[in-house]
Each structure stands twice: as structure tokens, then as C-alpha cells.
Enzyme design. Structure first.
Site, mmCIF file in Angstrom:
data_model
loop_
_atom_site.group_PDB
_atom_site.id
_atom_site.type_symbol
_atom_site.label_atom_id
_atom_site.label_comp_id
_atom_site.label_asym_id
_atom_site.label_seq_id
_atom_site.Cartn_x
_atom_site.Cartn_y
_atom_site.Cartn_z
ATOM 1 C CB CYS A 1 43.266 10.005 -2.145
ATOM 2 S SG CYS A 1 41.235 10.706 -3.021
ATOM 3 C CB SER B 1 24.032 4.309 -9.155
ATOM 4 O OG SER B 1 24.024 4.067 -7.791
ATOM 5 N N GLY B 2 20.907 5.120 -7.044
ATOM 6 C CA GLY B 2 19.989 5.404 -6.316
ATOM 7 C C GLY B 2 20.697 6.131 -5.481
ATOM 8 C CG HIS B 3 24.871 5.863 -4.177
ATOM 9 N ND1 HIS B 3 26.456 6.765 -3.271
ATOM 10 C CD2 HIS B 3 25.001 5.372 -5.008
ATOM 11 C CE1 HIS B 3 26.955 6.351 -4.163
ATOM 12 N NE2 HIS B 3 26.723 4.948 -5.358
ATOM 13 C CG ASN C 1 33.290 10.512 -12.749
ATOM 14 O OD1 ASN C 1 32.971 10.041 -13.610
ATOM 15 N ND2 ASN C 1 34.172 9.951 -11.394
ATOM 16 C CD GLN D 1 28.423 12.252 -10.495
ATOM 17 O OE1 GLN D 1 27.808 12.677 -10.670
ATOM 18 N NE2 GLN D 1 28.730 10.980 -9.760
ATOM 19 N N GLY E 1 25.271 1.939 -10.033
ATOM 20 C CA GLY E 1 25.623 1.738 -11.357
ATOM 21 C C GLY E 1 27.328 1.141 -12.261
ATOM 22 C CB THR F 1 15.108 -12.311 -3.639
ATOM 23 O OG1 THR F 1 15.056 -13.518 -3.866
ATOM 24 C CG2 THR F 1 13.707 -11.760 -2.793
HETATM 25 C C1 PLP Z 1 28.968 6.867 -9.268
HETATM 26 C C2 PLP Z 1 29.024 6.301 -10.176
HETATM 27 C C3 PLP Z 1 29.373 4.614 -10.790
HETATM 28 C C4 PLP Z 1 29.456 3.246 -9.811
HETATM 29 O O1 PLP Z 1 27.774 4.145 -9.504
HETATM 30 P P1 PLP Z 1 27.638 3.001 -7.935
HETATM 31 O O2 PLP Z 1 26.307 2.930 -7.749
HETATM 32 O O3 PLP Z 1 28.672 3.381 -7.346
HETATM 33 O O4 PLP Z 1 27.976 0.676 -8.562
HETATM 34 C C5 PLP Z 1 29.382 4.984 -12.167
HETATM 35 N N1 PLP Z 1 29.393 5.723 -13.089
HETATM 36 C C6 PLP Z 1 30.109 7.074 -12.906
HETATM 37 C C7 PLP Z 1 30.018 8.815 -13.708
HETATM 38 C C8 PLP Z 1 29.626 7.600 -11.670
HETATM 39 O O5 PLP Z 1 29.366 8.545 -10.698
#
Ligand code: PLP
Length: 393
Positions: A326, A200-202, A152, A180, A72, A238
Site C-alpha cells: 500500500c 540497519s539502525g532504525h 520482514n 530484521q 539497510g 564524511t
Molecule cells: C527495513 C528493511 C530493509 C531496508 O532498511 P532501511 O534501513 O530502511 O533502508 C532491508 N531489508 C529488510 C529485510 C528490512 O526489513
């Protein structure tokens, strides 16, 4: 108490077993470089193409409009920096909001050091961008509006369609940080007039370190990583084939389960919010009461420190997140909570709990009972609370 109740799904999510299973063969078996010409490389090449197709299908885009990135933050950096560069002949003004993720805010600050002007829109007490203020901020030199789909921290969902419409009317590009929102809310880029979108994947039960940027056909965009010709010559390096396969599988599963997950999670969320607001006095719900992510609850408890609450919850096996920055070692209250108008001392007492489909009502009952006890204990140690109670008896 040794249980682990994970309520920090806005920070990251568990990678689904199906996702890991889909990825594994691309480490050990089909490890060919997708750019290679021999037959051995064709499974990895095909897997990347398939993931791109799946993801495009989830947002109503064309496969060639999906560019894989390292997550992300990279997608956000790319969207802003490359647009700024490609459109600088047209103008140097960018509009964003005060409650964006740091991947947007810090990139905007970087661009300000390089000759761009940025307007940071205020939000209302619920964290909503005001459309009249957006309209008023537009200048002849405005090249980009970048507003997040959903926040977020407080979960507030923006009026994305209206923002897209305003951008379109003025011939300005619209980028949405949907990290999000993607996989949690239905998104169709054409209906919403989105020109660029980060995901973002995670954050969707996929792997970390992989994401994508949607770039509408016709948007002029510069390469972000220079090197080889991958990603239509716009993002060299790659391909992270296992990551891309995992992202594709996670996106597919998220789309297939979106409706029932949202219904389940929002039911749990409302149960949690209802109990907390009813049973813990001097508590505020941060974020919009209705327009919020299905899995987000964010509370401000007066007279206590969110950090202390977090540590004591951790002692009970509960993972949440506080309203302070934090992670950076500072105890400044979050820019989001300040932007919705919370005074410092109240922002400091904030707690974010973000759910997943794995959470249960029984877990939340345990969480609420723990919170009640901890908040009461912390308040009983607080001179501010003692003073307040003296005067409000
Ligand atoms: C987590 C998050 C990101 C960053 O994504 P990453 O894959 O951790 O770099 C960016 N924007 C928002 C709103 C997010 O919640």
C-alpha cells in the site's frame, strides 16, 4: 479512544533515549570531521572507532570488516552491485529468493538489465527456502547467494547456517540481509558462514539513515560511493558521526538485552497468536509456526480487506501493517504472501503486527477485542461472507 498502541516495529522502532543521549554531544560539542588531523577532531574519530568495535563484537567480526552505510537498503545495494562487478570475470549468476526485501529484489532486477542472471528461489508454505532447490540452482557461473536472515513480513527465519555451508562448499559468496534479524536473534558470522551481512539502525531502536555492511576479509569488493578515503576507501563521504554513535549504542543495548527481550516478546507474540487463532474464525497464521522472529505475528482473515482492517484499527489507536504494497499506492498483494501460496483474495486480508518490549499483555487484550469487533463488522458487510455462510450453515 486516543491511545497509541504501536505494533509496527518491523517498519521502524522508537529510538531509545540512551541512544539519543549518546548521540547529542556529537552534533554540538564533538562536531569535528573524523578525517581532520587536529586534536579537536579526535573525539569524533574515536567515537566512530568505538562504534565499529562494539558492532564487530556483536557478530564475532573484526572491526575492519564493518562498513558504515546509509541504512539497510544501501547495504543491500552495495553487497549485490559491488560483488557482481568484482566477480564478473568468474561468472554472472546470482541466487536469491522470491521473498526478499525490495532492496534486494529491485537491485537484482537492475543487475539483470546489466547482463547478470538471477535465480529467484521458491519458498515453501511457511516461507522457508528449500535447500535441495538451492543446491540444484547452483551453476559453475554462480558468484553470489543472497538470502535474507528473517523475513520482514511473515517473520520466517531461514536455515542460514545450512545455506552458508552450501555456499562455502561451492566457493560461492553468501550475503544475508539481516536487517530484521540483527539485534533480535544471536548472529555469529563465522559459525553461520556469512561473507556479507546488511543491518540497519532504525530496526534496532537506533536512528534512521544509518546501517552497516559486514564484509568478510578477503572478499573482493568495489567502492560503492566514490569520493574521499573514508571507510577504507570503500564508502566515501564524511562519516555520519552522531548516527554511527547511535547505531553503536543501539547495537550494544540490543546485544545486552537480546535474550530477555526475545523471551518477553515471543511470550506476548504467542499469546496474541493464540487468542486470535482461537477467537477469530477463518483465520490463518502466515509464516512459520516456530521458526519466526520473536516479535512477528501475521494473520490472513478470510472475506475482508487488510486495508479496511488497518484503517479501522487506526481509528482505535492501533498501528499495524497490511499485506498489500500500500505504501506504493498500489493494492497488489505482497510478493511474500503470494510466494507462500496464498490466493490473492486471502493475501488481501492479511495483517502484520510486530511487537516491541514496550508492549504489554493489556494492550494486546485491547487489540484482540478491537480486532474481533472489526473483523466481524467487515465480514457482515461482505457479500462473499454472506454467500459462504449460506452454503456452510
Ligand atoms: C527495513 C528493511 C530493509 C531496508 O532498511 P532501511 O534501513 O530502511 O533502508 C532491508 N531489508 C529488510 C529485510 C528490512 O526489513
Amino acid at each position: 479512544m486516543n491511545q497509541n498502541i504501536y505494533l509496527d516495529n518491523a517498519a521502524t522502532t522508537r529510538t531509545r533515549q540512551e541512544v539519543v543521549d549518546a548521540m547529542l554531544p556529537y552534533f554540538t560539542e564533538y562536531y569535528g570531521n573524523p578525517s581532520s588531523v587536529y586534536e579537536f577532531a579526535s573525539p569524533s574519530k574515536q567515537a566512530v572507532a568505538k562504534a565499529r568495535e562494539i558492532i564487530a563484537g556483536t557478530i564475532g567480526a573484526k572491526p575492519q570488516e564493518i562498513y558504515f552505510t546509509g541504512g539497510g537498503s544501501e547495504s543491500d545495494n552495495w553487497a549485490l552491485k559491488a560483488t557482481a562487478d568484482a566477480y564478473k570475470a568468474k561468472g554472472n549468476h546470482i541466487i536469491t529468493s522470491k521473498i526478499e526485501h525490495h532492496a534486494i529484489l529491485h537491485t537484482c532486477q537492475y543487475l539483470e538489465h546489466h547482463g547478470f542472471e538471477v535465480t529467484y528461489l521458491d519458498v515453501d508454505e511457511y516461507g522457508m527456502v528449500k535447500l535441495e532447490e538451492l543446491r540444484a540452482a547452483i551453476r559453475p557461473t554462480t558468484i553470489l547467494i543472497s538470502i535474507m536472515f528473517a523475513n520482514n513480513e511473515i517473520g520466517t527465519i531461514q536455515p542460514v547456517k545450512e545455506i552458508g555451508q552450501i555456499a562455502k562448499e561451492h566457493g560461492i559468496l553468501f550475503h544475508a540481509d539481516a536487517v530484521q534479524a540483527y539485534g533480535h536473534l544471536p548472529i555469529q558470522v563465522d559459525e553461520l558462514n556469512i561473507d556479507m551481512m546488511s543491518a540497519s539502525g532504525h530496526k534496532i531502536n537506533g536512528p534512521k539513515g544509518i546501517g552497516f555492511l559486514y564484509i568478510r576479509t578477503g572478499v573482493k569488493i568495489r567502492s560503492f560511493i566514490h569520493g574521499g578515503a573514508q571507510e577504507r576507501k570503500r564508502r566515501a563521504g564524511t562519516e555520519n558521526v552522531p548516527g554511527i554513535v547511535g547505531l553503536g549504542r543501539a547495537a550494544e543495548l540490543a546485544a545486552a538485552t537480546l535474550k530477555q527481550r526475545a523471551a518477553y516478546e515471543s511470550g506476548l507474540r504467542d499469546y496474541l497468536i493464540g487468542r486470535v487463532m482461537e477467537e477469530i474464525p477463518y483465520t490463518r497464521l502466515n509464516g512459520h509456526p516456530a521458526n519466526r522472529l520473536p516479535n512477528n505475528a501475521n494473520f490472513a482473515f478470510r472475506f475482508i480487506e487488510g486495508e479496511s482492517l488497518l484503517i479501522m484499527l487506526d481509528g482505535k489507536g492501533i498501528c499495524g501493517s497490511s499485506g498489500s504494497a500500500c505504501t506504493s499506492g498500489s493494492l497488489d498483494p505482497s510478493h511474500v504472501l503470494l510466494a507462500i501460496g496464498l490466493p490473492h483474495e486471502i493475501a488481501h486480508g492479511s495483517l502484520r503486527l510486530t511487537l516491541s518490549e514496550e508492549n504489554t499483555k493489556e494492550e494486546l487484550d485491547y487489540v484482540v477485542e478491537s480486532m474481533k469487533a472489526i473483523v466481524e463488522r467487515l465480514r457482515n458487510m461482505s457479500p462473499l461472507y454472506e454467500d459462504f455462510m449460506k452454503h456452510n450453515r
